[in-house]
Design an enzyme around this catalytic site. Structure first.
Site, PDB file in Angstrom:
ATOM      1  N   ASP A 114      44.393  35.816 -29.041  1.00 37.08           N
ATOM      2  CA  ASP A 114      44.130  36.828 -29.497  1.00 37.08           C
ATOM      3  C   ASP A 114      45.406  37.834 -30.316  1.00 37.08           C
ATOM      4  O   ASP A 114      45.861  38.464 -29.442  1.00 37.08           O
ATOM      5  CB  ASP A 114      43.275  37.764 -28.560  1.00 37.08           C
ATOM      6  CG  ASP A 114      42.824  39.330 -29.189  1.00 37.08           C
ATOM      7  OD1 ASP A 114      42.841  39.428 -30.239  1.00 37.08           O
ATOM      8  OD2 ASP A 114      42.481  40.318 -28.079  1.00 37.08           O
ATOM      9  N   CYS A 117      41.330  41.407 -34.166  1.00 36.75           N
ATOM     10  CA  CYS A 117      40.581  42.607 -34.561  1.00 36.75           C
ATOM     11  C   CYS A 117      40.937  43.181 -35.600  1.00 36.75           C
ATOM     12  O   CYS A 117      40.820  44.332 -35.843  1.00 36.75           O
ATOM     13  CB  CYS A 117      40.689  43.589 -33.196  1.00 36.75           C
ATOM     14  SG  CYS A 117      42.123  44.149 -33.090  1.00 36.75           S
ATOM     15  N   CYS A 164      47.922  35.736 -25.322  1.00 37.84           N
ATOM     16  CA  CYS A 164      48.401  36.985 -25.521  1.00 37.84           C
ATOM     17  C   CYS A 164      47.493  37.906 -24.871  1.00 37.84           C
ATOM     18  O   CYS A 164      46.438  38.658 -25.224  1.00 37.84           O
ATOM     19  CB  CYS A 164      48.576  37.575 -26.938  1.00 37.84           C
ATOM     20  SG  CYS A 164      49.878  36.388 -28.070  1.00 37.84           S
ATOM     21  N   ALA A 165      47.669  37.942 -23.581  1.00 39.93           N
ATOM     22  CA  ALA A 165      46.504  38.127 -22.763  1.00 39.93           C
ATOM     23  C   ALA A 165      46.218  39.697 -22.272  1.00 39.93           C
ATOM     24  O   ALA A 165      45.181  40.131 -22.107  1.00 39.93           O
ATOM     25  CB  ALA A 165      46.361  37.701 -21.287  1.00 39.93           C
ATOM     26  N   ASP A 215      57.253  35.045 -23.844  1.00 37.41           N
ATOM     27  CA  ASP A 215      57.173  35.109 -25.257  1.00 37.41           C
ATOM     28  C   ASP A 215      55.905  34.035 -25.584  1.00 37.41           C
ATOM     29  O   ASP A 215      56.180  32.785 -25.618  1.00 37.41           O
ATOM     30  CB  ASP A 215      58.288  34.988 -25.929  1.00 37.41           C
ATOM     31  CG  ASP A 215      58.110  35.082 -27.621  1.00 37.41           C
ATOM     32  OD1 ASP A 215      57.070  34.961 -28.062  1.00 37.41           O
ATOM     33  OD2 ASP A 215      59.008  35.317 -28.267  1.00 37.41           O
TER      34      ASP A 215
END
Length: 504
Positions: free
Chosen positions: A379, A432, A308-309, A361
């Site tokens: 991430d 996060c 998930c860049a 996806d």
């Protein structure tokens, strides 16, 4: 011994004190009284955009300042006024509710935003009271009308009758009259939704830290974060980056790649940032990325995946590390516009280290390329409760209902990541957010699902790995859990979570 909460409030005030005291409009005093000034108008327009269009302040305000040619101290004033008002909205609403002659739900939203801006100048920025009131009344006349300006004048004069500590005592007592509900008191005094306060307390305890730390954590969320740069290895040396940044630059506390701009400044003016050899990146984000690259694996180490860049900060650091090691990076992102941001972030990484930037996806990658990667970074999309310092409006947008949707997505993505890594390879699960529903519970469920599917996965102790990358961090570790949780009030970073998982 100093009081961390008071220290954090002092940092928050001090960040804009010089601007607040020295801020002057180019207009005459009479004109300022009628229309307000450009910096305050920019802050007001940012708040309205955030409210009306679900925009993010950090995407609205900078271009607005450029378009209106607001620079220097005026730009700094507008930035602190907008971001600080958004962070502390809950606190100021509690104050305004006591100072207003009518319930806040009967105050028109634009008028309420003007009042919030005035309250922040009085209680958060130390602007002289007469200037805070008169300039905000001028803004009200210009943007919401003369009648509303009279109301704004009356309310702000009542707010100015007490200092911040007096108001904190009053609103805290109103929220918790019996003195038995600390979460309710902290929710208003430290300006976080009550459910977030409770969740953060649980996360602290889960990490082996005292529940009482929650007050310091909330205060740290309300302090403007320092600008931190990443010196991408092999592309720019941290010393060279610090030299470009000037006298206000210092080394990061933990990450060897981090350079902190202690005096603020515009990172976009630095040559290394403009050409992509460096970038703006929280030190916590750097640490979890460095830990993935340092984790021991069995067998080849040639193909890495960022699942998930977007928008590309961790991908560009991984890409730079991959180039040094002869590895290749695949950067996957589901949103096309974010894929373009990833490609832009990777522009300085040697082309032979970037296999592909793709739009797709992440939940299907494991099925499409089973065992295709040696290292995988996930991430995961999350509530962002660990980055409330940087996204001041997000605390008011998230609800507990978001957790069900996000945690389901996180489980699917982690399952895909574990399928995409080969036996002997490593997955870094990163969020996060410190919320237990997005960290520990997701990992536990993913491990159970892998076991049901006949896939052997072990949790790698991330502590020694991170300690090798960042020796100074080791002294801050609490408990003996194999995952790592960073904290704003302890590490000065976003509250990044890291779990390392190895296929066996």
């Amino acid at each position: 011994m100093s009081d961390p909460r008071r220290d954090a409030r002092g940092r928050q005030r001090g960040a804009a004190r010089a601007e607040g005291r020295g801020h002057r409009s180019a207009a005459s005093p009479g004109q300022r009284a009628r229309t307000g000034d450009a910096a305050r108008a920019a802050a007001f327009d940012t708040l309205r955009a955030v409210a009306d269009t679900d925009s993010y302040a950090n995407l609205v305000l900078p271009p607005l300042l450029r378009d209106r040619q607001i620079t220097g101290r005026d730009a700094g004033f507008a930035t602190e006024l907008a971001y600080g008002t958004l962070r502390l909205r809950g606190r100021y609403d509690a104050v305004l509710a006591q100072a207003s002659s009518r319930p806040l739900d009967q105050v028109d939203p634009p008028v309420l935003d003007v009042l919030r801006l005035g309250a922040h100048q009085l209680l958060g920025m130390r602007v002289p009271p007469h200037a805070a009131v008169s300039e905000t009344v001028g803004l009200a006349r210009d943007r919401v009308g003369a009648g509303a300006a009279q109301f704004v004048n009356a309310v702000l004069r009542r707010v100015a009758e007490r200092d911040l500590d007096e108001w904190l005592t009053r609103i805290g007592a109103a929220a918790d009259p019996a003195g038995t509900d600390e979460s309710a008191r902290l929710a208003v005094t430290e300006s976080h939704p009550a459910w977030v306060v409770r969740a953060l307390r649980e996360a602290l305890v889960g990490d082996g830290r005292p529940a009482g730390d929650v007050a310091d954590l909330l205060a740290a969320d309300n302090a403007p974060p320092r600008v931190t740069l990443v010196a991408r290895p092999g592309l720019v040396d941290p010393a060279e980056l610090a030299e470009q940044a000037g006298a206000d630059a210092t080394a990061g506390a933990y990450a060897p790649t981090a350079v902190v701009l202690t005096g603020g400044g515009d990172p976009g003016s630095l040559r290394a940032v403009r050409d992509g050899r460096a970038g703006v990146q929280d030190e916590g984000s750097q640490l979890v990325t460095l830990a993935l690259a340092a984790a021991p694996i069995d067998g080849p180490d040639a193909r890495w995946l960022d699942l998930c860049a977007g928008p590309g900060g961790k991908a560009s650091l991984l890409g730079a590390l991959a180039a040094q090691r002869g590895a290749r990076l695949v950067a996957n992102e589901v949103q096309p516009h974010r894929s373009r941001l990833v490609a832009q972030a990777l522009r300085a990484v040697p082309a032979d280290a970037v296999e592909e930037v793709r739009t797709g996806d992440g939940r299907t990658v494991g099925a499409d390329e089973p065992g295709g990667y040696d290292r995988v970074l996930l991430d995961a999309p999350c509530t962002g409760l660990g980055a409330l310092r940087r996204r001041p409006e997000s605390r008011w947008r998230r609800t507990p209902a978001d957790l069900a949707t996000l945690s389901a997505l996180q489980r699917e993505l982690l399952g895909s990541a574990l399928a995409a890594v080969r036996p002997g390879g490593v997955v870094a699960y990163v969020t996060c957010s410190p919320h237990l529903a997005e960290t520990r519970l997701v990992v536990t469920d993913a491990l159970r699902a892998a076991a049901r599917a006949g896939t052997d996965v072990e949790v790698v102790d991330a502590g020694p790995v991170l300690a090798e990358v960042a020796p100074a961090w080791a002294a801050t570790r609490s408990g003996d859990r194999p995952d790592v949780q960073l904290w704003p009030h302890v590490h000065g970073t976003d509250a990044m979570h890291l779990t390392l998982l190895r296929r066996s």
